[in-house]
Design a protein around this motif. Sequence first.
Motif, PDB file in Angstrom:
ATOM      1  N   GLY A 188      83.454 -31.768 -17.104  1.00  0.00           N
ATOM      2  CA  GLY A 188      83.931 -32.150 -15.778  1.00  0.00           C
ATOM      3  C   GLY A 188      84.779 -31.069 -15.156  1.00  0.00           C
ATOM      4  O   GLY A 188      85.717 -31.346 -14.400  1.00  0.00           O
ATOM      5  N   ALA A 189      84.460 -29.809 -15.471  1.00  0.00           N
ATOM      6  CA  ALA A 189      85.170 -28.665 -14.911  1.00  0.00           C
ATOM      7  C   ALA A 189      84.401 -28.164 -13.693  1.00  0.00           C
ATOM      8  O   ALA A 189      83.273 -27.692 -13.838  1.00  0.00           O
ATOM      9  CB  ALA A 189      85.297 -27.549 -15.948  1.00  0.00           C
ATOM     10  N   PRO A 190      84.961 -28.242 -12.499  1.00  0.00           N
ATOM     11  CA  PRO A 190      84.211 -27.855 -11.299  1.00  0.00           C
ATOM     12  C   PRO A 190      84.111 -26.354 -11.073  1.00  0.00           C
ATOM     13  O   PRO A 190      83.327 -25.924 -10.226  1.00  0.00           O
ATOM     14  CB  PRO A 190      85.007 -28.513 -10.174  1.00  0.00           C
ATOM     15  CG  PRO A 190      86.397 -28.605 -10.692  1.00  0.00           C
ATOM     16  CD  PRO A 190      86.277 -28.834 -12.170  1.00  0.00           C
ATOM     17  N   VAL A 191      84.878 -25.558 -11.810  1.00  0.00           N
ATOM     18  CA  VAL A 191      84.935 -24.118 -11.571  1.00  0.00           C
ATOM     19  C   VAL A 191      84.555 -23.355 -12.839  1.00  0.00           C
ATOM     20  O   VAL A 191      85.121 -23.598 -13.912  1.00  0.00           O
ATOM     21  CB  VAL A 191      86.337 -23.689 -11.102  1.00  0.00           C
ATOM     22  CG1 VAL A 191      86.465 -22.170 -11.055  1.00  0.00           C
ATOM     23  CG2 VAL A 191      86.648 -24.289  -9.739  1.00  0.00           C
ATOM     24  N   VAL A 192      83.588 -22.438 -12.693  1.00  0.00           N
ATOM     25  CA  VAL A 192      83.230 -21.498 -13.762  1.00  0.00           C
ATOM     26  C   VAL A 192      83.433 -20.095 -13.221  1.00  0.00           C
ATOM     27  O   VAL A 192      82.792 -19.695 -12.242  1.00  0.00           O
ATOM     28  CB  VAL A 192      81.765 -21.677 -14.208  1.00  0.00           C
ATOM     29  CG1 VAL A 192      81.390 -20.605 -15.234  1.00  0.00           C
ATOM     30  CG2 VAL A 192      81.547 -23.065 -14.796  1.00  0.00           C
ATOM     31  N   LEU A 193      84.340 -19.354 -13.824  1.00  0.00           N
ATOM     32  CA  LEU A 193      84.650 -17.984 -13.410  1.00  0.00           C
ATOM     33  C   LEU A 193      83.906 -17.015 -14.314  1.00  0.00           C
ATOM     34  O   LEU A 193      84.066 -17.056 -15.543  1.00  0.00           O
ATOM     35  CB  LEU A 193      86.146 -17.740 -13.474  1.00  0.00           C
ATOM     36  CG  LEU A 193      86.948 -18.566 -12.449  1.00  0.00           C
ATOM     37  CD1 LEU A 193      88.322 -18.913 -12.984  1.00  0.00           C
ATOM     38  CD2 LEU A 193      87.058 -17.815 -11.139  1.00  0.00           C
ATOM     39  N   VAL A 194      83.060 -16.180 -13.722  1.00  0.00           N
ATOM     40  CA  VAL A 194      82.245 -15.272 -14.517  1.00  0.00           C
ATOM     41  C   VAL A 194      82.596 -13.821 -14.196  1.00  0.00           C
ATOM     42  O   VAL A 194      83.021 -13.496 -13.094  1.00  0.00           O
ATOM     43  CB  VAL A 194      80.738 -15.509 -14.280  1.00  0.00           C
ATOM     44  CG1 VAL A 194      80.348 -16.918 -14.698  1.00  0.00           C
ATOM     45  CG2 VAL A 194      80.355 -15.258 -12.831  1.00  0.00           C
ATOM     46  N   GLU A 195      82.417 -12.977 -15.196  1.00  0.00           N
ATOM     47  CA  GLU A 195      82.707 -11.560 -15.050  1.00  0.00           C
ATOM     48  C   GLU A 195      81.595 -10.741 -15.671  1.00  0.00           C
ATOM     49  O   GLU A 195      80.817 -11.233 -16.497  1.00  0.00           O
ATOM     50  CB  GLU A 195      84.039 -11.211 -15.707  1.00  0.00           C
ATOM     51  CG  GLU A 195      84.091 -11.538 -17.185  1.00  0.00           C
ATOM     52  CD  GLU A 195      85.450 -11.293 -17.791  1.00  0.00           C
ATOM     53  OE1 GLU A 195      86.086 -10.291 -17.420  1.00  0.00           O
ATOM     54  OE2 GLU A 195      85.872 -12.099 -18.625  1.00  0.00           O
TER      55      GLU A 195
END
Length: 386
Positions: free
Chosen positions: A197-204
């Motif tokens: 239920g995590a609305p944000v995925v930060l990718v690098e």
Amino acid sequence: MTYLKQDISLPGMGPGIAPRLVTHTFGNPHSGKSAYIQAGLHGDEHPGLLVIQHLLVLLKSLDQQGAIAGCVTLVPYANPIGMAQRVFGPIVGRFDFENGENFNRNYPTLSDAVREQVASGKGAGMTARDWKAFFQAQLDAQQPPRHVTGAMKLELSRLAMAHDVVLDLHCDTDAIAHLYASRLQSARACKLANQIGAPVVLVEEPESGGYSGGNSFDQMHANAWSALVEAGLFTPETAGFAATVELRGQIDISDELAQNDAEAILDFLAQEGVLSQEAATGKPRPHGAAQVYPLEAASHIPCPCSGVVVYLKEPGQQVLKGEVIAEIVTLDGDQFNERVPIVSDVDGVLVVRQLHRLVRNGQRAAFVAGHALQPGHRSSKLALDF
């Protein structure tokens, strides 16, 4: 039923003070895919510690049912050193008191050795199991650190690199659940985020240094496998997977949250083939809710002055560039109840804000995830003050 508990002794910190790591492994490490999950690498981040305890109970039951296709290793506390660092009561466990280093920095770099192996022509026929053995050989060849923190990091590295899936459970100050992962594995990261239920995925980008600015724990695993993906030996779906899972804020700790997070993680492991499909809970999850944001488009918005911060936005809410998201009430100004606005410099979602409301000039006030890198925008590497 296959269960193994192990104690790993670390060098002594002083007379009579000898920290240790504890591992719990369920299933057969020589059969199927495997997963490694740890919590508490930052000693003052505690939601994951409770999640691990719920996972222990659930995995014991699944092991008895024969529902673990491969194996799962849990480390209930990954940093006994940081957890023991107290200043008049409160735990100060993010940085090592010995040298000021972040406990989630400077893990071994294995991607260079991977590229050398590939360039030599020896990597073409190697399976995932072969590569995991290769990682272990590289770590075993390293000079054993004399310092207890270095020894702890090497032991954690050995544990993690023996597995296909690595989840490092963290939290932030006051935040929504979110993930950090490699861009090459955005799709799998979104599957995990949707379970939790995590609305944000930060990718690098691989090898970028990104949010850690210094080879974090999950980057060690992700970068090694990314090198294999870039060499064409694995796809993003068949390579190893690693992510840092931020379980909301520091005070978001309850049995209800921990049980739900534990079940969500197990559902993800069933999707990954670590557990049998029968092990999945079958509970509905917020499918398709997670959004991917490039880490370099995120903004760490600083406090313009010192004082008491009053937030006008909650974590998870959308913000616009130029919008006032908080105000700082100055305590030493000429005006009564004088307020200085904090303005978002990007369009995006408010991910993190400060838990403790007495802030200082230059301290991070908010972390906003956006999509578009603004001209002249500074790097998103985390500063050392949080």
